[in-house]
Enzyme design. Structure first.
Site, mmCIF file in Angstrom:
data_model
loop_
_atom_site.group_PDB
_atom_site.id
_atom_site.type_symbol
_atom_site.label_atom_id
_atom_site.label_comp_id
_atom_site.label_asym_id
_atom_site.label_seq_id
_atom_site.Cartn_x
_atom_site.Cartn_y
_atom_site.Cartn_z
ATOM 1 C CB ILE A 13 -0.988 -0.019 1.187
ATOM 2 C CG1 ILE A 13 -1.869 -1.279 1.093
ATOM 3 C CG2 ILE A 13 -1.866 1.243 1.190
ATOM 4 C CD1 ILE A 13 -2.757 -1.536 2.280
ATOM 5 C CB ALA A 75 2.155 -2.714 10.684
ATOM 6 C CE1 TYR A 141 -2.432 -5.966 10.911
ATOM 7 C CE2 TYR A 141 -4.611 -6.814 10.359
ATOM 8 C CZ TYR A 141 -3.587 -5.912 10.146
ATOM 9 O OH TYR A 141 -3.723 -4.948 9.178
ATOM 10 N NE ARG A 283 -6.692 -16.683 7.358
ATOM 11 C CZ ARG A 283 -6.411 -15.720 6.469
ATOM 12 N NH1 ARG A 283 -5.390 -15.865 5.651
ATOM 13 N NH2 ARG A 283 -7.140 -14.644 6.395
ATOM 14 N N GLY A 285 -8.743 -16.989 13.677
ATOM 15 C CA GLY A 285 -8.716 -15.526 13.677
ATOM 16 C C GLY A 285 -9.577 -14.881 12.608
ATOM 17 C CG ASP A 286 -10.048 -15.917 8.426
ATOM 18 O OD1 ASP A 286 -9.418 -14.849 8.391
ATOM 19 O OD2 ASP A 286 -9.856 -16.855 7.628
HETATM 20 N N1 UDP Z 1 -8.558 -17.266 2.267
HETATM 21 C C1 UDP Z 1 -8.758 -18.546 1.774
HETATM 22 N N2 UDP Z 1 -7.690 -19.196 1.229
HETATM 23 C C2 UDP Z 1 -6.453 -18.648 1.146
HETATM 24 C C3 UDP Z 1 -6.254 -17.330 1.647
HETATM 25 C C4 UDP Z 1 -7.334 -16.671 2.202
HETATM 26 O O1 UDP Z 1 -9.855 -19.099 1.833
HETATM 27 O O2 UDP Z 1 -5.533 -19.320 0.658
HETATM 28 C C5 UDP Z 1 -9.689 -16.543 2.845
HETATM 29 C C6 UDP Z 1 -9.463 -16.072 4.281
HETATM 30 O O3 UDP Z 1 -9.807 -17.081 5.183
HETATM 31 C C7 UDP Z 1 -10.380 -14.852 4.345
HETATM 32 C C8 UDP Z 1 -10.360 -14.310 2.908
HETATM 33 O O4 UDP Z 1 -9.892 -15.381 2.092
HETATM 34 O O5 UDP Z 1 -11.693 -15.263 4.635
HETATM 35 C C9 UDP Z 1 -9.433 -13.123 2.746
HETATM 36 O O6 UDP Z 1 -8.197 -13.459 3.319
HETATM 37 P P1 UDP Z 1 -6.905 -12.572 3.133
HETATM 38 O O7 UDP Z 1 -5.776 -13.269 3.816
HETATM 39 O O8 UDP Z 1 -6.730 -12.247 1.679
HETATM 40 O O9 UDP Z 1 -7.256 -11.195 3.849
HETATM 41 P P2 UDP Z 1 -7.726 -10.878 5.367
HETATM 42 O O10 UDP Z 1 -9.222 -10.848 5.294
HETATM 43 O O11 UDP Z 1 -7.165 -11.908 6.265
HETATM 44 O O12 UDP Z 1 -7.155 -9.524 5.622
#
Ligand code: UDP
Length: 326
Positions: A13, A75, A141, A283, A285-286
């Site tokens: 960015i 960061a 984060y 994953r 934390g999502d």
């Molecule tokens: N995601 C996924 N597969 C991947 C990478 C990300 O399904 O290989 C999902 C992730 O769980 C989230 C979304 O895509 O729901 C966006 O993830 P990203 O890491 O791009 O951005 P974040 O939302 O974490 O900032």
């Protein structure tokens, strides 16, 4: 006018903001330790290699340049990694930001633009999320970014000259239209570049992290905002601080949600490739869905995103992906 200091300007960015500032006639200096950024993404202004953990070096920077304002992008920003290694996140995202703010105070530099995130909201209580939505991060984060937001509030209320804009990004995506610069993380963890890797054959498939969320198709929903639109908002925020005596907290997003499965489908259209996907576990934390309202930024900054649909955003990402992997 003085220099605009871009801390972390070699990153995704920050480099687009540097490009935008240059095109509007600003003088910039990028300070970056290149831990995740790329020297060749710094094509405008001066470059100083250095780390925020080194206050002595930071002071030299402020002595050498007549700095008028600071944009802070340096960061760590991987949700999963922050769950595995929170200390790394608190040290860099919080402690190093204290160093930067303290040197700014010493040199009487009072305008600060901070990269914050929708991850400070945690699981949404309503959608679209506006700026008054409660902030309860669900991963380290997001916590580190919220701590800095709070610190900025305290600084602004105690140090009368100091003012800031905290910009809460939703999901940055895409590349500059002329593909001079773009997204280049190593390792890559973000959805769109990984999907494009699967399209080009660099990876054999894309893993979908969970399809048992309470969303329409079960996969997570995010609000994707083009990186050049984000960059423009930073420039407008700088101009706001130059002309106003108050601070702001603003969402930057498109107000539209796309699921992981939607993203893969749109990428199939853009690339014309098959793209194999596999559903795996969630994953840690999502959040299930993060969609923002950026009405306040549109009103206060007169910001208007140029890319309001996912497809043209992915088109720029695909052009960049092809250039990067030539
Ligand atoms: N995601 C996924 N597969 C991947 C990478 C990300 O399904 O290989 C999902 C992730 O769980 C989230 C979304 O895509 O729901 C966006 O993830 P990203 O890491 O791009 O951005 P974040 O939302 O974490 O900032």
């Amino acid at each position: 006018m003085g220099r605009v200091l871009i801390v972390g300007g070699a990153g995704y960015i920050g480099s687009h903001v540097n490009k935008g500032l240059f095109s509007r006639g600003y003088d910039t200096v990028v300070f970056d330790n290149l831990s995740t950024g790329h020297r060749d993404a710094v094509k405008w202004g001066d470059f100083v290699l250095g780390c925020l953990s080194d206050e002595v070096q930071l002071e030299l920077l402020f002595k050498e340049y007549d700095i008028s304002s600071v944009l802070h992008f340096a960061a760590f920003a991987y949700v999963g990694e922050s769950v595995e290694d929170p200390e790394k996140y608190y040290r860099n995202n919080v402690a190093n930001t204290v160093n930067l703010l303290s040197v700014m105070r010493k040199y009487n530099v009072n305008n600060f633009i901070f990269s914050s995130t929708c991850a400070t909201y945690g699981d949404p209580e309503y959608i679209p999320i506006d700026e008054s939505h409660p902030q309860n991060p669900i991963n380290p984060y997001g916590q580190t970014k919220l701590i800095v937001e709070k610190m900025l509030e305290d600084f602004a209320s105690s140090y009368s000259e100091f003012k800031y804009v905290s910009l809460r990004y939703f999901n940055a995506a895409g590349a500059a239209a002329d593909v001079e610069i773009g997204e280049n993380h190593n390792p890559e963890t973000h959805l769109i570049p990984l999907v494009l890797d699967a399209a080009s054959g660099k990876r054999d498939k894309i893993l979908v992290f969970g399809d048992d969320y309470d969303t329409e198709d079960g996969s997570c929903i995010r609000d994707y905002i083009h990186v050049s639109d984000l960059a423009n908002a930073h420039i407008l925020a700088l101009e706001f601080l130059a002309h106003n005596n108050r601070s702001l907290k603003l969402n930057l997003g498109n107000g539209k949600g796309y699921s992981v499965k939607n993203v893969i489908d749109v990428a199939r259209i853009v690339t014309g490739k098959e793209i194999v996907s596999e559903i795996v576990g969630r994953r840690p934390g999502d959040s299930p869905a993060l969609v923002g309202s950026a009405e306040k930024a549109k009103q206060v900054l007169r910001w208007e995103p140029e890319y309001t649909e996912l497809q043209p955003i992915i088109e720029t990402a695909w052009k960049w992906h092809q250039k990067l992997n030539l």
